[in-house]
Design a protein around this motif. Structure first.
Motif, PDB file in Angstrom:
ATOM      1  N   GLY A  70      30.550 -59.830  67.903  1.00 30.23           N
ATOM      2  CA  GLY A  70      29.186 -60.189  67.545  1.00 30.23           C
ATOM      3  C   GLY A  70      28.282 -60.517  68.704  1.00 30.23           C
ATOM      4  N   ARG A  71      28.788 -60.374  69.927  1.00 35.23           N
ATOM      5  CA  ARG A  71      27.952 -60.661  71.096  1.00 35.23           C
ATOM      6  C   ARG A  71      28.351 -59.746  72.238  1.00 35.23           C
ATOM      7  NH1 ARG A  71      30.464 -65.200  74.279  1.00 35.23           N
ATOM      8  NH2 ARG A  71      32.507 -65.646  73.353  1.00 35.23           N
ATOM      9  N   TYR A  75      34.637 -55.653  71.975  1.00 44.52           N
ATOM     10  CA  TYR A  75      35.269 -54.353  72.197  1.00 44.52           C
ATOM     11  C   TYR A  75      34.780 -53.317  71.184  1.00 44.52           C
ATOM     12  CZ  TYR A  75      38.567 -50.592  72.742  1.00 44.52           C
ATOM     13  OH  TYR A  75      39.101 -49.342  72.949  1.00 44.52           O
ATOM     14  N   SER A  76      34.218 -52.210  71.659  1.00 42.35           N
ATOM     15  CA  SER A  76      33.928 -51.020  70.850  1.00 42.35           C
ATOM     16  C   SER A  76      33.314 -51.355  69.500  1.00 42.35           C
ATOM     17  CB  SER A  76      35.219 -50.230  70.628  1.00 42.35           C
ATOM     18  OG  SER A  76      34.961 -49.033  69.926  1.00 42.35           O
ATOM     19  N   TYR A  89      33.985 -53.120  59.951  1.00 37.93           N
ATOM     20  CA  TYR A  89      34.741 -51.912  60.244  1.00 37.93           C
ATOM     21  C   TYR A  89      34.299 -51.303  61.577  1.00 37.93           C
ATOM     22  CZ  TYR A  89      35.944 -52.442  55.337  1.00 37.93           C
ATOM     23  OH  TYR A  89      36.387 -52.948  54.134  1.00 37.93           O
ATOM     24  N   GLY A  90      35.279 -50.880  62.367  1.00 39.38           N
ATOM     25  CA  GLY A  90      35.000 -50.355  63.690  1.00 39.38           C
ATOM     26  C   GLY A  90      35.011 -51.410  64.772  1.00 39.38           C
ATOM     27  N   CYS A  91      35.281 -52.649  64.394  1.00 40.40           N
ATOM     28  CA  CYS A  91      35.335 -53.765  65.343  1.00 40.40           C
ATOM     29  C   CYS A  91      36.717 -54.407  65.283  1.00 40.40           C
ATOM     30  CB  CYS A  91      34.298 -54.835  65.005  1.00 40.40           C
ATOM     31  SG  CYS A  91      32.600 -54.241  64.878  1.00 40.40           S
ATOM     32  N   GLY A 125      41.275 -53.498  74.853  1.00 39.47           N
ATOM     33  CA  GLY A 125      40.481 -53.731  76.062  1.00 39.47           C
ATOM     34  C   GLY A 125      40.686 -55.111  76.633  1.00 39.47           C
ATOM     35  N   ALA A 126      41.917 -55.603  76.572  1.00 36.75           N
ATOM     36  CA  ALA A 126      42.191 -56.959  77.056  1.00 36.75           C
ATOM     37  C   ALA A 126      41.914 -57.102  78.546  1.00 36.75           C
ATOM     38  CB  ALA A 126      43.642 -57.334  76.752  1.00 36.75           C
ATOM     39  N   SER A 127      42.013 -56.009  79.275  1.00 38.83           N
ATOM     40  CA  SER A 127      41.773 -56.085  80.722  1.00 38.83           C
ATOM     41  C   SER A 127      40.337 -56.465  81.033  1.00 38.83           C
ATOM     42  CB  SER A 127      42.104 -54.746  81.378  1.00 38.83           C
ATOM     43  OG  SER A 127      41.259 -53.713  80.872  1.00 38.83           O
TER      44      SER A 127
END
Length: 480
Positions: A70-71, A75-76, A89-91, A125-127
């Motif tokens: 939400g900010r 990620y994606s 959806y998609g998050c 995308g934890a990196s």
């Protein structure tokens, strides 16, 4: 699961082509009585169970908690307009969705025998996560998810004061629970696993923390009242995508030798064993790729085959779908590999969790049920309603959950379009994307992926598609 491996649709008839009805086996299939096709589901014998009432455990996997939902930094998640607080959806999952899922599971089963967090607690995308503040780091998110689960099931948490039983929360390392996707330094000098282990004081005993700190795996004799040992695997080194590459090693971290020791000790004590891991040793039904390096699948199959009298269940996540995988029939492996779907709605599935019914004396898996919730496109923060999606035995008319029953089900899925449609309704719980049509070749590919663990076996299975003798064999018949 890694986002790069996920397709935009579940069924791919286009990449396999389609076969016309002029193929002889397809014409034959249309002429066979429906009772023959349905009969393959009931071929397995019923496994004897004790008279003890069924116990239950909660299976949660692929949380993918994103502290930046939400900010900026999420990620994606490129939604136009306001972000619904309970996820979209998609998050990946906001903290509100993690809390809702765990609370929903606790409402269905307030006092489970144990609760499993089967990996990928951290977002994709934890990196890209920051190194500060602590709660937004990889280790901080792992700790945060574990604390949510411990607070929902306080009697199952481990603590030094003795208030908890110390045996009820099970944690598994996932490929996104790392500083980089699939990146895990196996050298003794690496401090990452030590940091993860020390963050899980609600879940792991000091002895288990020490084991996780050096290898990411551990075992536990469950209790009280359960005749069960769990072996928790670190599956990251077995993936073809593991970085740095360690495929020259026959037994990374000495884990296979360790697993043999755990199973041997359990056999001597007459204790059944459940194996939990994140990445399953299978051909996936997304891209039809192998999830483990082939030689590691061979090692694993050899070990569980040797101890098939001890291994009572095998449970994995990672794939974000509801599916099962079976062993070669010549192995006589009584238990299949069961894969649970995800909490994260990144791939357009609705969040879900699984409840597993089992015999506390024999550890035989009796049934499992999956619950899901549809996400609301509003700013409401009211509690989500979790609904029963299906139970395995009722939905597929299974007499038991043996590997043979699931192998027969996989064969029936290939031959019965209506049954396959039923399977696809639960394959991705509450899926809001569009599905491509799945023809006979497409369904056959699914069957091959569900019944062949090795890529070579999968390819051989595909080549057998247009064969009349193969069809007759599937139906348990013989040529004249």
């Amino acid at each position: 699961m890694d986002a790069a491996a996920a397709p935009h649709c579940s069924n791919r008839s286009s990449d396999a082509g389609s076969l016309p009805l002029s193929y002889p086996w397809l014409r034959l299939a249309r002429l066979l009585p429906a009772v023959l096709l349905l009969g393959v589901l009931g071929a397995s014998p019923v496994v004897t169970s004790s008279s003890v009432p069924a116990a239950r455990f909660v299976f949660l996997t692929d949380f993918h908690a994103d502290p930046f939902y939400g900010r900026s930094g999420a990620y994606s998640c490129n939604r136009v307009g306001a972000y619904p607080p309970l996820g979209w959806y998609g998050c990946d999952s906001p903290w509100a969705l993690v809390n809702s899922t765990v609370s929903g599971a606790a409402a269905v089963v307030p006092q489970p025998s144990f609760v499993v967090m089967c990996g990928d607690l951290v977002r994709h995308g934890a990196s890209l996560l920051p190194k500060e503040p602590p709660e937004d780091t990889v280790v901080g998110v792992i700790r945060g998810v574990a604390e949510v689960v411990a607070q929902a099931f306080p009697s199952l948490a481990w603590n030094s004061s003795g208030n908890g039983s110390g045996s009820g929360l099970v944690w598994v390392l996932g490929n996104n629970d790392l500083l980089g996707d699939y990146y895990l330094d196996l050298s003794p000098s690496s401090s990452f696993l030590r940091d993860v282990a020390s963050s899980l004081s609600d879940v792991l005993s000091p002895e288990e923390q020490a084991t996780v700190a050096t290898g990411g795996y551990y075992s536990r004799e469950m209790g009280p009242g359960l005749n069960l040992t769990v072996a928790v695997l670190n599956t990251i080194p077995y993936s073809p995508r593991h970085n740095p590459n360690t495929t020259t090693l026959d037994d990374p971290l000495g884990q296979f030798q360790w697993l043999q020791g755990i199973l041997q000790a359990a056999r001597q004590k007459a204790r059944p064993v459940y194996i939990f891991g994140h990445i399953p040793p299978v051909q996936d039904t997304y891209s039809f790729r192998t999830m483990w390096v082939d030689k590691y699948i061979t090692s694993y199959v050899s070990i569980v085959g040797q101890y098939r009298d001890v291994v009572a269940g095998q449970f994995f996540g990672h794939l974000h779908v509801e599916e099962f995988h079976t062993f070669p029939p010549e192995l006589s492996m009584p238990t299949p590999i069961l894969v649970g779907s995800a909490i994260s709605p990144l791939f357009l599935n609705s969040p879900s969790f699984r409840i597993v019914d089992f015999d506390p004396g024999t550890a035989q898996v009796l049934d499992y049920s999956t619950y899901y919730t549809l996400l609301s496109n509003t700013s409401d923060t009211f509690p989500q309603h979790w609904s029963l999606l299906y139970s395995a035995r009722a939905n597929f008319s299974l007499s038991n959950l043996s590997s043979n029953s699931f192998r027969n089900l996989a064969k029936a899925l290939a031959l019965q379009p209506a049954l396959f449609a039923t399977f696809m309704q639960v394959y991705r719980p509450g899926y809001v994307g569009s599905l491509d049509p799945c023809d006979g070749v497409c369904r056959w590919k699914y069957m091959c992926a569900l019944t062949e663990l090795h890529q070579s076996g999968f390819q051989s299975c595909l080549l057998s598609y247009p064969s009349v003798p193969t069809l007759l064999s599937v139906l348990g018949l013989t040529t004249v």
